[in-house]
Design a protein around this motif. Structure first.
Motif, PDB file in Angstrom:
ATOM      1  N   GLN A  71       0.900  -1.354  -0.135  1.00  0.00           N
ATOM      2  CA  GLN A  71       0.110   0.042   0.224  1.00  0.00           C
ATOM      3  C   GLN A  71       0.943   1.090  -0.139  1.00  0.00           C
ATOM      4  OE1 GLN A  71      -2.869   0.190   3.117  1.00  0.00           O
ATOM      5  NE2 GLN A  71      -3.970   1.947   2.270  1.00  0.00           N
ATOM      6  N   ILE A  72       0.581   2.118  -0.822  1.00  0.00           N
ATOM      7  CA  ILE A  72       1.387   3.230  -0.916  1.00  0.00           C
ATOM      8  C   ILE A  72       0.570   4.282  -0.192  1.00  0.00           C
ATOM      9  CG2 ILE A  72       2.294   5.294  -2.698  1.00  0.00           C
ATOM     10  CD1 ILE A  72       2.233   2.992  -4.822  1.00  0.00           C
ATOM     11  N   SER A  73       1.433   5.103   0.636  1.00  0.00           N
ATOM     12  CA  SER A  73       0.734   6.153   1.358  1.00  0.00           C
ATOM     13  C   SER A  73       1.730   7.507   1.362  1.00  0.00           C
ATOM     14  CB  SER A  73       0.925   5.810   3.059  1.00  0.00           C
ATOM     15  OG  SER A  73       2.334   5.584   3.355  1.00  0.00           O
ATOM     16  N   GLU A  74       2.931   7.252   0.813  1.00  0.00           N
ATOM     17  CA  GLU A  74       3.858   8.632   0.536  1.00  0.00           C
ATOM     18  C   GLU A  74       4.158   8.643  -0.829  1.00  0.00           C
ATOM     19  OE1 GLU A  74       6.377   9.215   3.476  1.00  0.00           O
ATOM     20  OE2 GLU A  74       5.536   8.688   5.248  1.00  0.00           O
ATOM     21  N   VAL A  75       4.224   9.759  -1.560  1.00  0.00           N
ATOM     22  CA  VAL A  75       4.889   9.906  -2.746  1.00  0.00           C
ATOM     23  C   VAL A  75       5.779  11.071  -2.847  1.00  0.00           C
ATOM     24  CG1 VAL A  75       3.039   8.659  -4.206  1.00  0.00           C
ATOM     25  CG2 VAL A  75       2.900  11.218  -3.767  1.00  0.00           C
ATOM     26  N   TYR A  76       6.690  11.193  -3.676  1.00  0.00           N
ATOM     27  CA  TYR A  76       7.422  12.243  -4.283  1.00  0.00           C
ATOM     28  C   TYR A  76       6.826  12.821  -5.639  1.00  0.00           C
ATOM     29  CZ  TYR A  76      11.000  11.909  -0.427  1.00  0.00           C
ATOM     30  OH  TYR A  76      11.650  11.533   0.733  1.00  0.00           O
ATOM     31  N   VAL A  77       6.437  13.972  -5.496  1.00  0.00           N
ATOM     32  CA  VAL A  77       5.739  14.260  -6.673  1.00  0.00           C
ATOM     33  C   VAL A  77       6.736  15.440  -7.498  1.00  0.00           C
ATOM     34  CG1 VAL A  77       3.836  15.749  -7.584  1.00  0.00           C
ATOM     35  CG2 VAL A  77       3.685  14.478  -5.368  1.00  0.00           C
ATOM     36  N   GLY A  78       6.797  15.150  -8.694  1.00  0.00           N
ATOM     37  CA  GLY A  78       7.427  16.079  -9.825  1.00  0.00           C
ATOM     38  C   GLY A  78       6.649  17.006 -10.328  1.00  0.00           C
ATOM     39  N   ILE A  79       7.295  18.225 -10.349  1.00  0.00           N
ATOM     40  CA  ILE A  79       6.799  19.456 -10.990  1.00  0.00           C
ATOM     41  C   ILE A  79       7.309  20.103 -12.066  1.00  0.00           C
ATOM     42  CG2 ILE A  79       7.866  20.999  -9.346  1.00  0.00           C
ATOM     43  CD1 ILE A  79       5.326  22.499  -8.985  1.00  0.00           C
ATOM     44  N   ALA A  80       6.616  20.777 -12.963  1.00  0.00           N
ATOM     45  CA  ALA A  80       7.316  21.301 -14.089  1.00  0.00           C
ATOM     46  C   ALA A  80       6.383  22.336 -14.713  1.00  0.00           C
ATOM     47  CB  ALA A  80       7.545  20.375 -15.271  1.00  0.00           C
ATOM     48  N   GLY A  81       6.790  23.288 -15.499  1.00  0.00           N
ATOM     49  CA  GLY A  81       5.619  24.285 -16.112  1.00  0.00           C
ATOM     50  C   GLY A  81       6.423  25.642 -16.272  1.00  0.00           C
ATOM     51  N   ASN A  82       5.853  26.486 -16.904  1.00  0.00           N
ATOM     52  CA  ASN A  82       6.469  27.656 -17.255  1.00  0.00           C
ATOM     53  C   ASN A  82       6.395  28.584 -16.248  1.00  0.00           C
ATOM     54  OD1 ASN A  82       3.715  28.064 -17.268  1.00  0.00           O
ATOM     55  ND2 ASN A  82       3.688  28.859 -19.548  1.00  0.00           N
ATOM     56  N   HIS A  83       5.781  28.047 -14.974  1.00  0.00           N
ATOM     57  CA  HIS A  83       5.875  29.199 -13.792  1.00  0.00           C
ATOM     58  C   HIS A  83       7.034  28.892 -13.160  1.00  0.00           C
ATOM     59  CE1 HIS A  83       4.871  25.889 -11.003  1.00  0.00           C
ATOM     60  NE2 HIS A  83       4.332  25.280 -11.959  1.00  0.00           N
ATOM     61  N   ILE A  84       7.688  27.828 -13.417  1.00  0.00           N
ATOM     62  CA  ILE A  84       8.920  27.728 -12.786  1.00  0.00           C
ATOM     63  C   ILE A  84      10.149  28.548 -13.077  1.00  0.00           C
ATOM     64  CG2 ILE A  84      10.948  25.825 -12.431  1.00  0.00           C
ATOM     65  CD1 ILE A  84       8.406  24.940 -11.218  1.00  0.00           C
ATOM     66  N   ALA A  85      10.771  29.246 -11.773  1.00  0.00           N
ATOM     67  CA  ALA A  85      11.865  30.000 -12.364  1.00  0.00           C
ATOM     68  C   ALA A  85      13.069  29.904 -11.269  1.00  0.00           C
ATOM     69  CB  ALA A  85      11.427  31.574 -11.908  1.00  0.00           C
ATOM     70  N   LEU A  86      14.232  30.209 -11.695  1.00  0.00           N
ATOM     71  CA  LEU A  86      15.419  29.772 -11.025  1.00  0.00           C
ATOM     72  C   LEU A  86      16.100  31.259 -10.498  1.00  0.00           C
ATOM     73  CD1 LEU A  86      17.279  27.344 -13.430  1.00  0.00           C
ATOM     74  CD2 LEU A  86      15.715  26.850 -11.574  1.00  0.00           C
ATOM     75  N   GLN A  87      16.728  31.245  -9.464  1.00  0.00           N
ATOM     76  CA  GLN A  87      17.076  32.488  -9.032  1.00  0.00           C
ATOM     77  C   GLN A  87      18.532  32.019  -8.313  1.00  0.00           C
ATOM     78  OE1 GLN A  87      14.055  34.843  -6.941  1.00  0.00           O
ATOM     79  NE2 GLN A  87      15.741  36.290  -5.845  1.00  0.00           N
ATOM     80  N   SER A  88      19.636  32.900  -8.516  1.00  0.00           N
ATOM     81  CA  SER A  88      20.834  32.559  -7.734  1.00  0.00           C
ATOM     82  C   SER A  88      20.701  33.324  -6.463  1.00  0.00           C
ATOM     83  CB  SER A  88      21.803  33.349  -8.467  1.00  0.00           C
ATOM     84  OG  SER A  88      22.134  32.625  -9.781  1.00  0.00           O
ATOM     85  N   SER A  89      21.316  32.855  -5.317  1.00  0.00           N
ATOM     86  CA  SER A  89      21.375  33.081  -3.846  1.00  0.00           C
ATOM     87  C   SER A  89      22.643  32.831  -3.311  1.00  0.00           C
ATOM     88  CB  SER A  89      20.101  32.668  -3.213  1.00  0.00           C
ATOM     89  OG  SER A  89      20.083  33.019  -1.932  1.00  0.00           O
ATOM     90  N   HIS A  90      22.931  33.471  -2.054  1.00  0.00           N
ATOM     91  CA  HIS A  90      24.132  33.325  -1.408  1.00  0.00           C
ATOM     92  C   HIS A  90      23.801  33.461  -0.125  1.00  0.00           C
ATOM     93  CE1 HIS A  90      28.698  33.652  -1.211  1.00  0.00           C
ATOM     94  NE2 HIS A  90      28.263  34.543   0.158  1.00  0.00           N
ATOM     95  N   GLY A  91      24.315  32.244   0.619  1.00  0.00           N
ATOM     96  CA  GLY A  91      24.162  32.134   2.422  1.00  0.00           C
ATOM     97  C   GLY A  91      25.372  32.203   2.981  1.00  0.00           C
ATOM     98  N   VAL A  92      25.599  32.686   4.029  1.00  0.00           N
ATOM     99  CA  VAL A  92      26.731  32.656   4.853  1.00  0.00           C
ATOM    100  C   VAL A  92      26.362  32.586   6.528  1.00  0.00           C
ATOM    101  CG1 VAL A  92      28.701  34.112   5.731  1.00  0.00           C
ATOM    102  CG2 VAL A  92      27.548  34.641   3.475  1.00  0.00           C
ATOM    103  N   VAL A  93      27.248  31.543   6.892  1.00  0.00           N
ATOM    104  CA  VAL A  93      27.034  31.416   8.489  1.00  0.00           C
ATOM    105  C   VAL A  93      28.264  31.176   9.263  1.00  0.00           C
ATOM    106  CG1 VAL A  93      24.529  30.628   8.249  1.00  0.00           C
ATOM    107  CG2 VAL A  93      26.650  29.000   8.245  1.00  0.00           C
ATOM    108  N   ALA A  94      28.293  31.582  10.275  1.00  0.00           N
ATOM    109  CA  ALA A  94      29.611  30.968  11.212  1.00  0.00           C
ATOM    110  C   ALA A  94      29.385  29.669  11.536  1.00  0.00           C
ATOM    111  CB  ALA A  94      29.733  31.848  12.424  1.00  0.00           C
ATOM    112  N   VAL A  95      30.445  28.838  11.569  1.00  0.00           N
ATOM    113  CA  VAL A  95      30.577  27.257  11.984  1.00  0.00           C
ATOM    114  C   VAL A  95      30.172  27.209  13.447  1.00  0.00           C
ATOM    115  CG1 VAL A  95      31.885  25.198  12.075  1.00  0.00           C
ATOM    116  CG2 VAL A  95      31.938  26.773  10.117  1.00  0.00           C
ATOM    117  N   SER A  96      29.284  26.366  13.720  1.00  0.00           N
ATOM    118  CA  SER A  96      28.748  26.565  15.428  1.00  0.00           C
ATOM    119  C   SER A  96      29.593  25.637  16.195  1.00  0.00           C
ATOM    120  CB  SER A  96      27.151  26.170  15.417  1.00  0.00           C
ATOM    121  OG  SER A  96      27.063  24.818  14.515  1.00  0.00           O
ATOM    122  N   ASN A  97      30.230  24.438  15.886  1.00  0.00           N
ATOM    123  CA  ASN A  97      31.007  23.672  16.656  1.00  0.00           C
ATOM    124  C   ASN A  97      32.050  24.415  17.256  1.00  0.00           C
ATOM    125  OD1 ASN A  97      29.297  21.618  16.184  1.00  0.00           O
ATOM    126  ND2 ASN A  97      30.575  20.532  14.702  1.00  0.00           N
TER     127      ASN A  97
END
Length: 416
Positions: A71-97
Motif C-alpha cells: 500500500q502506497i501512502s507517501e509519494v514524491y511529486v514531480g513539478i514542471a511548467g512555465n511558472h518555474i523560475a530559477l534565482q541565484s542566492s548566497h548564504g553565509v553562516v559561522a560554523v557553530s561547533n
C-alpha cells in the motif's frame, strides 16, 4: 521489506499519470512497480480539473499497488511548467561547533540562510540546489562535512513556482489519499540521471518532449542554470493526424503509437491500416507513407521552436549538444529530424532499469534517483520541499501554520 526502503515517484503528465515504485537495496535502485493511467484534467502540463486529476492519480497508484502488493501512502511529486523560475542566492553562516568542524547542522543553517530572498507574494520556494560551498574563502567545495573552518558560505540556485500551481498540485495528491513527501523539479531530477558529469560541465540542453509541453533545461558548470517550457508536444502530432485522417483523437493516438514514423523516406508503403472516419460508416485505408506526410512537418516545426527557444536563452550552440527524453521522442525518425533541425549533436536518453526502458519514464525514474541520492542524505540540500502531513479531516491551512511559525522561530533563534 521496510517502508524506508521504498521510494514512490508520481509524474503527472498531460497524457499519462505514472507512479513508479523504487526499492533501495544497498545503495542500488531497483524499479519494482510501475502504475500508469490515462491523464484526465491536465492541459499543456497544467491542472484544469482537480476531480478528474485525482481520479487519474488514484488509478495509477492502484495499478502500481496491485503490481507490487504493497500500500502506497507517501509519494514524491514531480513539478514542471512555465511558472518555474530559477534565482541565484548566497548564504553565509559561522560554523557553530567549538572544534570548528563543519557538520550537518551548519549545512542546514547555511541553506536556510540562502533561502532568505525577496519574493513576490504569489511565488513560493520549491527547493534549494547548492552549486558550491565556500569554506573560509576556499571555493569549489561540493561537500564540506568534516572540514575545519570558521565561515561557511553557499552559492545556491533557488527554485520557485507560483503558489496557485503548487497548491493545486498538492491538493490533487492529497485528495487522492496520499501524503506528499516532497516536490522535485522534474528537469533537475532527469538531468541528474541522464546527463554525465562532463555534459553538465561543458554545457548541455536537456529537452523533455511530453504530450502537452516541452521543457528545456540548460546545464553548465555542473549546475542547472536555466529552464523554459514551451506549450508544444506529441499532442499536436495527434491532433494533426486526427484532422488529416478525419478520425477521433483516441483513434489518432493509437495510430500514431502503432504506425507513426517521422520521416517520409523511411515509411513503408506496404504498411496499410484502416481508419474509422468521422461522419462515415465506411473504414478508409491509409499507408504509413500517408501518415508520415502528416507527422514529418509537425515534428520539424517542434524542433525549430526548440532551437529558437535555445537561442533565446543564449545556449543554441551548447558544446554538449542536446539530450532528448520524454514520451514523444520514441517515435521512429524523431532523432534523425532533431539532428537535422538542431544542427548540433543530439542523443536520446533512456532509463537503464528493467521495466522502464522508455524515454517516457525518465522523469519518474529520475525523481527516485534524485531522492535516493540527495533527499535521503540531507533533506534540505535537495530540491525537495518537505511538507507537513495533511490529514484528510483537517484542512492543510490549519495543519501548515504551526510548521511555518516553528520554522520562522527556529530561524530567528540563530540571531538571538
Amino acid at each position: 521489506m521496510s517502508s524506508n526502503d521504498i521510494i514512490v515517484s508520481l509524474d503527472i503528465g498531460t497524457s499519462k499519470v505514472r507512479a513508479i515504485i523504487g526499492e533501495m537495496n544497498n545503495g542500488a535502485i531497483n524499479i519494482i512497480g510501475v502504475g500508469s493511467a490515462d491523464s484526465e484534467g491536465i492541459r499543456k502540463g497544467a491542472i484544469v480539473d482537480i476531480d478528474q486529476t485525482v481520479h487519474s492519480i488514484r488509478s495509477a497508484i492502484d495499478h502500481a499497488e496491485r503490481m507490487v502488493g504493497i500500500q502506497i501512502s507517501e509519494v514524491y511529486v514531480g513539478i514542471a511548467g512555465n511558472h518555474i523560475a530559477l534565482q541565484s542566492s548566497h548564504g553565509v553562516v559561522a560554523v557553530s561547533n567549538e572544534d570548528r568542524e563543519i557538520g550537518e547542522e551548519d549545512i542546514e543553517r547555511v541553506l536556510q540562510a540562502a533561502k532568505v530572498i525577496a519574493l513576490p507574494p504569489e511565488r513560493e520556494i520549491i527547493g534549494v540546489v547548492p552549486n558550491q560551498y565556500v569554506v573560509d574563502g576556499l571555493e569549489g567545495i561540493q561537500d564540506p562535512r568534516g572540514m575545519i573552518g570558521v565561515r561557511l558560505e553557499v552559492e545556491a540556485t533557488i527554485i520557485t513556482g507560483t503558489k496557485t500551481s503548487i497548491h493545486n498540485l498538492l491538493r490533487c495528491v492529497e485528495k487522492s489519499g496520499l501524503r506528499v513527501s516532497g516536490i522535485v523539479l522534474m528537469s533537475l531530477a532527469s538531468g541528474q540521471l541522464c546527463l554525465s558529469k562532463d555534459e553538465k560541465t561543458v554545457g548541455t540542453l536537456l529537452v523533455d518532449i511530453g504530450a502537452g509541453a516541452t521543457t528545456i533545461a540548460v546545464y553548465e558548470e555542473g549546475s542547472l542554470i536555466a529552464t523554459s517550457t514551451l506549450p508544444i508536444g506529441g499532442e499536436y502530432i495527434t491532433n494533426d493526424i486526427s484532422i488529416g485522417l478525419r478520425t477521433q483523437l483516441d483513434i489518432a493516438e493509437k495510430i500514431k503509437l502503432k504506425f507513426g514514423c517521422a520521416i517520409i523516406d523511411d515509411a513503408a508503403a506496404d504498411q496499410i491500416f484502416k481508419v474509422n472516419r468521422m461522419g462515415s460508416n465506411v473504414d478508409k485505408e491509409y499507408s504509413q507513407v500517408d501518415l508520415a506526410h502528416i507527422i514529418e512537418p509537425r515534428v520539424q516545426e517542434i524542433f525549430q521552436l526548440i532551437r529558437a527557444e535555445a537561442h533565446r536563452l543564449g545556449y543554441g550552440e551548447a558544446p554538449g549538444g542536446y539530450v532528448l527524453t520524454g514520451g514523444a521522442v520514441s517515435m521512429p525518425g524523431v532523432l534523425e529530424i532533431a539532428q537535422m533541425e538542431l544542427e548540433n549533436s543530439v542523443r536520446m536518453a533512456v532509463p537503464d532499469f528493467i521495466g522502464v526502458r522508455d524515454p517516457a519514464y525518465m522523469s519518474g525514474v529520475g525523481i527516485i534517483h534524485y531522492v535516493s541520492k540527495f533527499a535521503r542524505q540531507r533533506p534540505s540540500t535537495a530540491a525537495v520541499k518537505k511538507l507537513p502531513a495533511v490529514s484528510k479531516k483537517s484542512s492543510s491551512a490549519k495543519e501548515g501554520k504551526p510548521g511555518l511559525f516553528e520554522r520562522i522561530k527556529n530561524y530567528l533563534s540563530e540571531f538571538i
